[in-house]
Design an enzyme around this catalytic site. Structure first.
Site, short mmCIF file in Angstrom:
data_model
loop_
_atom_site.label_atom_id
_atom_site.label_comp_id
_atom_site.label_asym_id
_atom_site.label_seq_id
_atom_site.Cartn_x
_atom_site.Cartn_y
_atom_site.Cartn_z
N GLY A 11 -0.03 13.03 -9.17
CA GLY A 11 -0.41 11.71 -9.81
C GLY A 11 -2.02 11.56 -9.53
NE ARG A 21 -21.86 11.47 -6.53
CZ ARG A 21 -22.36 10.90 -5.39
NH1 ARG A 21 -21.49 10.70 -4.51
NH2 ARG A 21 -23.58 10.61 -5.49
CB ALA A 22 -17.40 14.09 -1.41
CB THR A 126 -1.04 9.25 -3.54
OG1 THR A 126 0.16 8.52 -3.82
CG2 THR A 126 -0.99 9.30 -2.01
CG ASP A 128 2.73 5.75 -4.46
OD1 ASP A 128 2.89 4.61 -5.27
OD2 ASP A 128 3.36 6.54 -4.74
NE ARG A 172 9.62 9.08 -6.46
CZ ARG A 172 8.56 9.54 -6.78
NH1 ARG A 172 7.82 9.19 -7.83
NH2 ARG A 172 7.82 10.67 -6.03
CD GLU A 188 6.23 -18.24 -5.13
OE1 GLU A 188 5.36 -19.13 -4.95
OE2 GLU A 188 6.08 -17.22 -5.83
NE ARG A 248 10.70 -15.45 -21.00
CZ ARG A 248 10.09 -15.95 -21.99
NH1 ARG A 248 8.67 -15.09 -22.25
NH2 ARG A 248 10.49 -16.97 -22.58
CD GLN A 256 1.13 -0.73 -10.38
OE1 GLN A 256 1.64 -1.09 -9.30
NE2 GLN A 256 2.15 -0.35 -11.15
#
Length: 324
Positions: A11, A21-22, A126, A128, A172, A188, A248, A256
């Site tokens: 991902g 670039r580095a 990543t 995550d 995940r 909350e 909702r 993201q």
């Protein structure tokens, strides 16, 4: 070592371009020829390998995604596919790799070394933040801020209409994005894979808010939570809660992963890209470059892949106290 290559796999994450670039500019500093492999292990198998110079990585530090593109390769999971990849690397004279990605990327690199002795040093890319061996992964900070921006906007409409919003964020197997965006967004309730929180627990929290005349609420759900996705959690709440309320659901999804990386991610990616390259030149192999307590460290791929990165329990305790 005279020729090295860099690839991105799995991902995409904001900051991958800063990392590329580095690697390239660091390699040129040390007198190396640097190549880019297009679409990860797929490109390695197909020989989609191009030379990179300083101009190749000009004006990319602020860009999201990856200029080398990314793909998952089923063929690389086979011995025949890896042999094709090795033949392509040898044809280009490539002696070492910097792989930017996650668990799957590093698993493939370790197997590849065991078969063909091409050394690889990884950089954790990543959103995550689920890789053992680094405090933060490339893209995580940007993803949290992207989620937070959306939560703030949803909070406005939730308050205007006296609604409960269930907001699903990526994660995940990891609740890092959920915890950080949930705490900073004043949610909350926060549901994550690492901690068991039942529907009854959420209902209790929401009802306590109603009792205090709270007219709207935000519940953050990591996609891997054991109670299900945000829509499933919302449906369960509807059948359990005994107060009239409009519910909702919003799934933030792939927004993201995109967008311009934050300053934190640009600096982190630059440190890790250069650190991975310098590790390769020092003889490191089958390790991931990471930053722990602001220090560059190298963690064996085996540990990165197999060890669980735990969430700070104090963050969970704090969210319980402050966000209700």
């Amino acid at each position: 070592m005279k020729r090295v290559a860099v690839l991105t796999s799995g991902g995409d994450a904001p900051g991958m371009n800063a990392c590329i670039r580095a690697v390239v500019r660091g390699g040129l500093h040390y007198g190396l020829e640097v190549f880019g492999i297009i679409r990860g292990y797929n490109g390695m198998i197909k020989g989609d390998i191009i030379p990179l110079n300083s101009q190749s990585v000009s004006n990319i530090i602020q860009r999201g995604g990856t200029i080398l593109k990314s793909a998952r390769s089923k063929e690389f999971m086979t011995p025949e596919g890896r042999k094709k990849a090795y033949d392509q690397l040898k044809a280009h004279g490539i002696e070492g790799l910097v792989a930017i990605g996650g668990n799957g990327t590093f698993t493939g690199a370790e197997i590849f070394y065991n078969e063909f002795q091409i050394p690889t040093v990884g950089a954790p890319g990543t959103i995550d933040n689920d890789l053992y061996g680094t405090d933060c992964t490339i893209g995580y900070d940007t993803a949290v801020n992207t989620a937070l921006d959306a939560i703030d906007k949803i909070r406005d409409t939730a308050d205007s209409h006296d609604r409960i919003f269930f907001i699903e964020v990526m994660g995940r197997d990891s609740g890092y994005i959920a915890v950080q965006s949930g705490i900073s967004g004043g949610a909350e309730s926060i549901l994550i894979p690492e901690e068991r929180q039942t529907i009854d627990d959420v209902v209790t929290t929401l009802k306590a808010g109603f009792d205090r005349k709270k007219s709207s609420s935000i519940v953050i759900v990591a996609e891997g939570d054991e109670e299900g996705h945000a829509a499933e959690v919302a449906d369960k709440i509807k059948t359990t809660i005994d107060v009239p309320v409009d519910i909702r659901v919003t799934n933030l999804g792939h927004i993201q992963r995109g967008g311009s990386p934050t300053a934190f991610d640009r600096i982190l990616a630059s440190r890790l890209g250069l650190g991975a390259l310098e590790g390769l030149l020092k003889g490191e192999k089958n390790v991931m470059a990471g930053i722990i307590n602001d220090q560059l460290v190298y963690t064996p791929f085996h540990d990165t892949i197999t060890k669980k990165k735990v969430i700070n329990n104090d963050l969970l305790r704090m969210s319980t106290i402050l966000n209700r």
